[in-house]
Design a protein around this motif. Structure first.
Motif, short mmCIF file in Angstrom:
data_model
loop_
_atom_site.label_atom_id
_atom_site.label_comp_id
_atom_site.label_asym_id
_atom_site.label_seq_id
_atom_site.Cartn_x
_atom_site.Cartn_y
_atom_site.Cartn_z
N ASN A 66 0.59 -1.34 -0.36
CA ASN A 66 -0.09 -0.19 0.01
C ASN A 66 0.99 1.88 0.10
OD1 ASN A 66 -2.99 -0.83 0.58
ND2 ASN A 66 -2.16 -1.45 2.28
N ASN A 137 5.53 -1.40 3.00
CA ASN A 137 5.17 -2.40 3.70
C ASN A 137 4.43 -3.71 3.20
OD1 ASN A 137 2.53 -2.11 2.25
ND2 ASN A 137 2.81 -0.01 3.31
N GLN A 193 2.92 1.45 11.91
CA GLN A 193 2.35 -0.12 10.82
C GLN A 193 0.82 0.19 11.29
OE1 GLN A 193 3.52 -3.24 11.67
NE2 GLN A 193 3.46 -4.02 9.64
N GLU A 194 0.01 0.87 10.94
CA GLU A 194 -0.97 0.65 11.77
C GLU A 194 -1.99 -1.34 11.76
OE1 GLU A 194 -5.51 2.49 12.79
OE2 GLU A 194 -5.01 2.83 11.00
N TRP A 195 -1.21 -1.92 10.26
CA TRP A 195 -2.38 -3.01 10.36
C TRP A 195 -1.21 -3.65 10.92
CZ3 TRP A 195 -6.38 -5.91 9.03
CH2 TRP A 195 -6.12 -7.45 8.27
N GLY A 253 -4.24 12.24 6.18
CA GLY A 253 -4.58 11.02 6.81
C GLY A 253 -2.75 10.92 7.30
N ARG A 254 -3.42 9.89 7.96
CA ARG A 254 -1.10 9.55 9.08
C ARG A 254 -0.01 8.87 7.51
NH1 ARG A 254 1.75 6.07 10.12
NH2 ARG A 254 0.25 5.07 8.59
N ALA A 255 -1.66 8.65 6.57
CA ALA A 255 -0.41 7.16 5.97
C ALA A 255 0.20 7.98 5.19
CB ALA A 255 -1.82 5.99 5.12
N ASN A 256 -0.58 8.89 4.70
CA ASN A 256 0.06 10.29 3.45
C ASN A 256 0.99 10.89 4.41
OD1 ASN A 256 -0.80 9.27 0.87
ND2 ASN A 256 -2.75 10.12 1.86
N GLU A 314 -6.25 1.92 7.30
CA GLU A 314 -6.57 3.22 6.96
C GLU A 314 -6.80 4.18 6.18
OE1 GLU A 314 -3.20 4.67 8.11
OE2 GLU A 314 -1.36 2.97 8.21
N THR A 315 -7.81 3.97 4.76
CA THR A 315 -8.97 4.53 4.53
C THR A 315 -9.48 5.02 5.85
OG1 THR A 315 -8.67 3.55 2.23
CG2 THR A 315 -10.30 5.05 2.27
N SER A 317 -9.62 5.62 8.91
CA SER A 317 -9.31 6.98 9.44
C SER A 317 -9.42 7.88 8.70
CB SER A 317 -7.77 6.21 9.84
OG SER A 317 -6.93 6.93 8.63
#
Length: 413
Positions: A66, A137, A193-195, A253-256, A314-315, A317
């Motif tokens: 991702n 990841n 790493q949330e997942w 978002g956090r992922a970005n 992630e989405t 969130s």
């Protein structure tokens, strides 16, 4: 840095021309951008074309389950000081044919920033001799097509052993750390790493990973999280000198923010200071339609892509809080993977309180999953019907890969 471009051989020039012609025919027939068929034709005529096209470039490869398309775009912007500085497969055609098509347009570029499908990373790295490789990841995805995650990590580990490239890797993903640890030159980034459901066992020995706080370690063999030199801390990037640089993105978002942190670390390897890199990243407003807000049927619809359990997590969130309406769309075509069992790995209970409409080829599979999760929903036949049934408020539309393309076409994006 990169030298001057070597003139292409007559065979290579013919291959590039034939590829462009094939791509043009494909576009004229309405079959997409033509980059994949164009690359295939070109590589048939000159199997070494990818290496030839990359010869004059400082190449960065980006691979992950991702975030690779977005990170590729952020790195490209971070390195770009002149319009023609960077050539990139910005639309996500990330196998050798698509990469070849992208590089064919970069004769004047200094940098090649290339997204690579996880399975092809070692092959492409061998062909293009990258200066840097970003590894974000690894998680379960397309279970019918892709290898199990540890097998992918092992393929990376073997393929990267002995590489001269700088590896910029996520210290928080045990699979990525294990894969990158075969390389001599690694910069570790605390990107988060949330997942975690694909990383409970040690990839090195199979023991159980202990996860105290942000750390992780194997109680059996001692394999553990390396000390990062770059880190995401709230809305800031921490560099190796301990300086904090503000992240100002137009992407949510956090992922970005994590993607931006990795991108800043890559850019620094090419002499671009973090402040400059992060300022340039602000120019990115959407990536191949992702995060776009479009007007459709008198409504505002935000388009979000989520292809696998980690991506859906992630989405969720990112979306507006309840009672923001949500459209969910899932297909299971070749490009998505035909196995939809991954739906059961997604915590759809997080959508409680949102009015939900379900569309897509596999809307009934998704409906069963939502029923079990105890979430209210309506099944609709089309995007138009779903939008019409949604209550007031901006609509969050979340779709997997081909469903996302269908949705973009439906709303005129």
């Amino acid at each position: 840095m990169s030298g001057n471009s070597e003139p292409l051989s007559p065979r290579a020039k013919l291959a590039v021309s034939a590829g462009r012609a094939a791509a043009a025919v494909s576009r004229a027939a309405g079959r997409g951008s033509g980059s994949v068929i164009g690359g295939r034709v070109a590589l048939k005529l000159d199997p070494d074309l990818l290496a030839r096209l990359a010869g004059h470039l400082d190449v960065v490869l980006v691979s992950a389950t991702n975030g690779k398309t977005t990170t590729t775009r952020l790195i490209a912007e971070a390195l770009r000081s002149e319009p023609d500085d960077v050539v990139s497969n910005a639309l996500g055609a990330n196998m050798p044919a698509g990469i070849t098509s992208a590089l064919a347009g970069g004769s004047r570029a200094r940098y090649g920033v290339i997204e690579v499908d996880e399975k092809y990373l070692s092959t492409v790295a061998r062909d293009v001799t990258p200066k840097a490789i970003a590894l974000l990841n690894l998680s379960r995805d397309q279970l019918d097509r892709a290898a199990e995650t540890r097998m992918l990590a092992e393929r990376w580990r073997e393929g990267l052993a002995g590489t001269k490239a700088l590896i910029v890797a996520n210290a928080d993903d045990p699979l990525v750390v294990w894969a990158a640890s075969s390389s001599a030159n690694v910069v570790w980034v605390a990107a988060g790493q949330e997942w975690k459901d694909d990383a409970w066992s040690c990839p090195s020995c199979g023991g159980v990973l202990q996860r105290p706080g942000d750390e992780w370690a194997c109680g059996e063999c001692g394999f553990r999280r390396p000390t990062p030199s770059w880190a995401l801390s709230g809305d800031h990037v921490l560099d190796p000198h301990g300086s904090a640089w503000p992240i100002r993105l137009q992407l949510p978002g956090r992922a970005n923010r994590a993607n931006a942190t990795t991108s800043a670390a890559v850019a620094a390897a090419f002499g671009v200071p973090p402040q400059t890199a992060l300022e340039r990243m602000f120019a990115v407003t959407a990536v191949a339609g992702r995060y776009d807000v479009v007007s459709y049927q008198g409504r505002e619809v935000r388009l979000l892509l989520a292809k696998n359990p980690a991506g859906w997590l992630e989405t969720f969130s990112l979306i507006d809080p309840p009672p923001a309406p949500v459209i969910l769309s899932v297909n299971a075509r070749g490009a998505d993977g035909t196995d939809t069992s991954w739906l059961w790995d997604v915590d759809y209970g997080r959508l409680a309180g949102h009015p939900i409409c379900v569309i897509g080829d596999r809307r009934l599979d998704l409906a069963v999953r939502l029923e079990v999760a105890g979430v209210d929903f309506q099944v609709c036949q089309t995007a138009e019907e779903a939008v019409r049934r949604c209550p007031p408020g901006r609509i969050e539309a979340i779709a997997n890969y081909t469903a996302f393309q269908d949705l973009r076409r439906a709303v005129g994006n």
